[in-house]
Design an enzyme around this catalytic site. Structure first.
Site, mmCIF file in Angstrom:
data_model
loop_
_atom_site.group_PDB
_atom_site.id
_atom_site.type_symbol
_atom_site.label_atom_id
_atom_site.label_comp_id
_atom_site.label_asym_id
_atom_site.label_seq_id
_atom_site.Cartn_x
_atom_site.Cartn_y
_atom_site.Cartn_z
ATOM 1 N N ASP A 1 -24.553 -1.962 4.206
ATOM 2 C CA ASP A 1 -24.346 -3.112 3.679
ATOM 3 C C ASP A 1 -22.963 -2.446 2.474
ATOM 4 O OD1 ASP A 1 -25.007 -4.599 4.655
ATOM 5 O OD2 ASP A 1 -26.736 -4.583 3.698
ATOM 6 N N HIS B 1 -30.365 -9.366 2.229
ATOM 7 C CA HIS B 1 -30.592 -9.291 3.073
ATOM 8 C C HIS B 1 -29.356 -8.189 3.940
ATOM 9 C CE1 HIS B 1 -32.499 -7.645 7.032
ATOM 10 N NE2 HIS B 1 -32.920 -8.997 8.093
ATOM 11 N N HIS C 1 -33.891 -0.190 -0.833
ATOM 12 C CA HIS C 1 -34.170 -0.721 0.504
ATOM 13 C C HIS C 1 -35.511 -0.423 0.304
ATOM 14 C CE1 HIS C 1 -34.624 -0.287 4.840
ATOM 15 N NE2 HIS C 1 -33.099 -1.006 4.611
HETATM 16 N N1 ACO Z 1 -29.866 -3.508 -8.472
HETATM 17 C C1 ACO Z 1 -30.745 -3.090 -9.451
HETATM 18 N N2 ACO Z 1 -32.346 -2.465 -9.434
HETATM 19 C C2 ACO Z 1 -33.556 -2.335 -8.366
HETATM 20 C C3 ACO Z 1 -32.592 -2.764 -7.223
HETATM 21 C C4 ACO Z 1 -30.661 -2.589 -6.489
HETATM 22 N N3 ACO Z 1 -30.246 -2.914 -5.548
HETATM 23 N N4 ACO Z 1 -33.150 -2.950 -5.792
HETATM 24 C C5 ACO Z 1 -33.933 -2.493 -6.128
HETATM 25 N N5 ACO Z 1 -34.084 -2.301 -7.296
HETATM 26 C C6 ACO Z 1 -35.285 -1.799 -9.238
HETATM 27 C C7 ACO Z 1 -36.598 -2.793 -9.127
HETATM 28 O O1 ACO Z 1 -35.527 -3.687 -9.672
HETATM 29 C C8 ACO Z 1 -37.378 -2.808 -9.283
HETATM 30 O O2 ACO Z 1 -37.675 -1.900 -10.738
HETATM 31 P P1 ACO Z 1 -38.683 -2.272 -11.852
HETATM 32 O O3 ACO Z 1 -39.721 -1.343 -10.917
HETATM 33 O O4 ACO Z 1 -38.252 -1.374 -12.759
HETATM 34 O O5 ACO Z 1 -39.112 -3.741 -10.968
HETATM 35 C C9 ACO Z 1 -37.589 -1.803 -8.497
HETATM 36 O O6 ACO Z 1 -36.066 -1.192 -7.913
HETATM 37 C C10 ACO Z 1 -37.667 -1.747 -6.611
HETATM 38 O O7 ACO Z 1 -37.468 -3.248 -6.262
HETATM 39 P P2 ACO Z 1 -38.437 -4.075 -5.717
HETATM 40 O O8 ACO Z 1 -37.233 -5.103 -5.745
HETATM 41 O O9 ACO Z 1 -39.483 -4.483 -5.316
HETATM 42 O O10 ACO Z 1 -37.775 -3.137 -4.116
HETATM 43 P P3 ACO Z 1 -37.802 -3.973 -2.548
HETATM 44 O O11 ACO Z 1 -38.178 -2.970 -2.203
HETATM 45 O O12 ACO Z 1 -38.672 -4.875 -2.960
HETATM 46 O O13 ACO Z 1 -36.199 -4.231 -2.129
HETATM 47 C C11 ACO Z 1 -33.677 -4.911 -1.680
HETATM 48 C C12 ACO Z 1 -35.504 -4.049 -1.446
HETATM 49 C C13 ACO Z 1 -34.439 -6.425 -1.305
HETATM 50 C C14 ACO Z 1 -32.845 -4.288 -0.319
HETATM 51 C C15 ACO Z 1 -33.427 -4.204 -3.169
HETATM 52 O O14 ACO Z 1 -33.348 -2.857 -2.956
HETATM 53 C C16 ACO Z 1 -32.782 -5.096 -3.346
HETATM 54 O O15 ACO Z 1 -32.111 -6.350 -3.502
HETATM 55 N N6 ACO Z 1 -31.327 -4.215 -3.056
HETATM 56 C C17 ACO Z 1 -29.723 -5.426 -3.582
HETATM 57 C C18 ACO Z 1 -29.540 -5.783 -2.450
HETATM 58 C C19 ACO Z 1 -29.529 -5.217 -1.153
HETATM 59 O O16 ACO Z 1 -28.312 -4.351 -1.177
HETATM 60 N N7 ACO Z 1 -29.837 -5.824 0.225
HETATM 61 C C20 ACO Z 1 -29.532 -5.158 1.620
HETATM 62 C C21 ACO Z 1 -30.713 -4.440 2.042
HETATM 63 S S1 ACO Z 1 -30.241 -3.586 3.602
HETATM 64 C C22 ACO Z 1 -29.880 -4.324 4.780
HETATM 65 O O17 ACO Z 1 -31.320 -6.049 4.446
HETATM 66 C C23 ACO Z 1 -29.129 -4.867 5.659
#
Ligand code: ACO
Length: 499
Positions: free
Chosen positions: A382, A287, A326
């Site tokens: 971010d 987050h 996201h």
């Molecule tokens: N890098 C690589 N793969 C990713 C990423 C990433 N940053 N984000 C999602 N994925 C992939 C997952 O591995 C998953 O793949 P799969 O379907 O093969 O298993 C798919 O994309 C869906 O991902 P989820 O984790 O189910 O998506 P969710 O909506 O739960 O997560 C989140 C969203 C937490 C923001 C995620 O994209 C992430 O971890 N990003 C990196 C951290 C980040 O930048 N956070 C800031 C968000 S903005 C904020 O809060 C201000």
């Protein structure tokens, strides 16, 4: 509008069918053969309406299972709107692009909290009210001095915001509009002060008191960076850039930390305690801690040439590409676009952050790669914010704190909406219990030496079972031989200056 189905019977029948269309959902329970009609309002059904669907009159009703709230609305809100597919973000109906260009953070905070843009007089009153609450009780300073010299500023912020509740017992009057108004002013005003004190504590510098002649962000820059000069004069470009960054971070509907604010607040605790919980939720790397994680990731990558290797690790599932993806945006995060533009203005003054080239190239390659394209993973707010913060002179540890300051306006707006919402009660999700059935207590002398490895209904070994490899690893780590004394000092920072 509903489609009439595969048989098109002409425009008249189509109109009739359309007028007959009802905003309901008809569900047939195949276990019993019974059919239910459930109203649809604002594109949602009420989960409570599922309770009537039950196998027998005495049994529990049907529940919906939605870990991580992937498709569950927890409230009705009028504050922030996001269309994640179109990349749209509105505060109280106003596009984020217009606010970033024409508003100020304090005006945007007013908009979020009160629902409308203020008149000139109201804005002046609001600014005065916030400005005159920036100072904190001297005991707060003493409280903060108790932290270790290398305490993470976000940990200090979480604890100190919670501690504010002990200074303002009137904050418990959450249904008293006057008290709510005062706590709103205090929280928005004091967050920059606490944040700057947390930074100066780690830097070993004396805390700088607020300067109420300066703007909200100008004062924050002063409390952060003022040294021996009698009057700190913030650079107007950096002051405005920070103000825009604060506008972009002010609210984002029902995200993890806002949900924490509402959930904790639903127990009717005071807003300082609820906000401490929201800050804690924001701290996580998935987050608000992501901006810090992005910088560490870019440093780890180190050069443009090493990007393909890093992306290979991301695709192998070893690491995540921080600042990408996201829950709601499946398109460019509109805030990311504004930040990228802002970066040019800041770099024109400060010089380019050397990590920018890695970030730009990383983004370019990722946006052409099928792994990211197929999962609709775009840069989020971010990805670039940390690069600007670093160019402005903020240390990496401060990045999540810089997120928490403006988000306070959104958290309070959401908390006030929750407190005034007659439909809200104490937040209490259901669970689906898959553990052991009722069993009787066994005295320790009667238990087997090696507990059985019966599995629960998920197929997992019971937590009381014989240790699995992670527990064994933890056991070995905890029982490792003590390291020699000299090793305890390796890598430890010393306090830079006496206070
Ligand atoms: N890098 C690589 N793969 C990713 C990423 C990433 N940053 N984000 C999602 N994925 C992939 C997952 O591995 C998953 O793949 P799969 O379907 O093969 O298993 C798919 O994309 C869906 O991902 P989820 O984790 O189910 O998506 P969710 O909506 O739960 O997560 C989140 C969203 C937490 C923001 C995620 O994209 C992430 O971890 N990003 C990196 C951290 C980040 O930048 N956070 C800031 C968000 S903005 C904020 O809060 C201000």
């Amino acid at each position: 509008m509903q489609s009439p189905g595969p048989l098109d019977l002409g425009p008249r029948v189509r109109i009739l069918l359309c007028t007959m269309a009802k905003d309901t959902l008809t569900v047939t329970d195949n276990r019993t053969g019974r059919t239910y009609e459930i109203p649809i309002e604002h594109g949602a059904i009420r989960a409570r309406d599922l309770v009537q669907i039950r196998l027998n009159p005495d049994g529990g009703g049907l529940a919906s299972y939605d870990p991580a709230f992937m498709n569950t609305a927890s409230c009705r809100s009028r504050i922030t709107y996001i269309d994640g597919d179109a990349g749209v973000l509105l505060y109280r109906g106003y596009p984020i692009e217009q606010l970033a260009e024409r508003s100020t953070f304090l005006e945007t905070a007013y908009l979020l909290v009160k629902g409308e843009l203020p008149s000139a007089l109201r804005l002046a009153q609001w600014t005065h009210n916030i400005t005159t609450h920036t100072i904190v009780h001297e005991n707060i300073k003493g409280f903060m001095e108790g932290f270790r010299y290398d305490a993470h500023p976000m940990g200090m912020l979480v604890a100190t915001v919670g501690a504010l509740s002990t200074f303002y017992p009137d904050a418990k009057l959450i249904h008293d509009p006057e008290s709510c108004r005062t706590q709103t002013h205090r929280l928005i005003a004091k967050m920059p002060t606490l944040a700057a004190f947390a930074y100066r504590h780690a830097a070993g510098m004396p805390y700088a008191y607020p300067d109420n002649d300066l703007s909200y962000t100008g004062n924050f820059l002063s409390m952060m960076f003022k040294t021996t000069e009698l009057k700190y004069r913030p650079n107007p470009v950096l002051e405005r850039a920070l103000d825009v960054l604060f506008i972009l971070h002010a609210d984002h509907e029902q995200n993890c930390s806002t949900n924490a604010m509402r959930s904790i607040g639903s127990s009717q605790v005071d807003p300082y305690s609820a906000l401490a919980g929201a800050c804690a939720a924001l701290y996580g790397p998935l987050h608000g801690g992501a901006n810090e994680a992005v910088l560490r990731m870019l440093r780890e990558i180190g050069s443009v040439a090493r990007i393909p290797d890093y992306l290979a690790r991301v695709k192998a599932g070893e690491v995540r590409l921080m600042g990408f993806g996201h829950r709601v945006y499946k398109n460019f995060d509109p805030r990311g676009k504004i930040i990228k533009q802002l970066a040019h203005e800041v770099f024109a003054l400060t010089g380019k952050n050397p990590l920018t080239d890695i970030a730009v190239e990383l983004e370019r390659i990722a946006l052409e790669d099928d792994y990211f394209v197929s999962r609709k993973l775009y840069p989020n707010v971010d990805f670039y914010s940390g690069i600007i913060y670093q160019a402005m002179g903020f240390p990496i540890d401060m990045f999540p704190v810089l997120f928490a300051i403006p988000r306070t306006a959104g958290w309070i707006a959401q908390w006030l909406e929750m407190v005034q919402d007659d439909e809200q009660k104490i937040a209490r999700p259901k669970q689906i219990y898959l553990g052991r059935e009722r069993r009787d207590y066994v005295p320790v002398e009667s238990r087997p030496a090696r507990p059985d490895r019966r599995r629960d209904s998920t197929g997992r070994t019971s937590s009381l079972g014989w240790p699995t490899w992670p527990t064994t690893a933890c056991w070995c780590w905890l029982n490792r031989p003590s390291p020699p004394r000299w090793m305890l000092h390796v890598g430890r920072r010393t306090s830079r200056a006496p206070r």
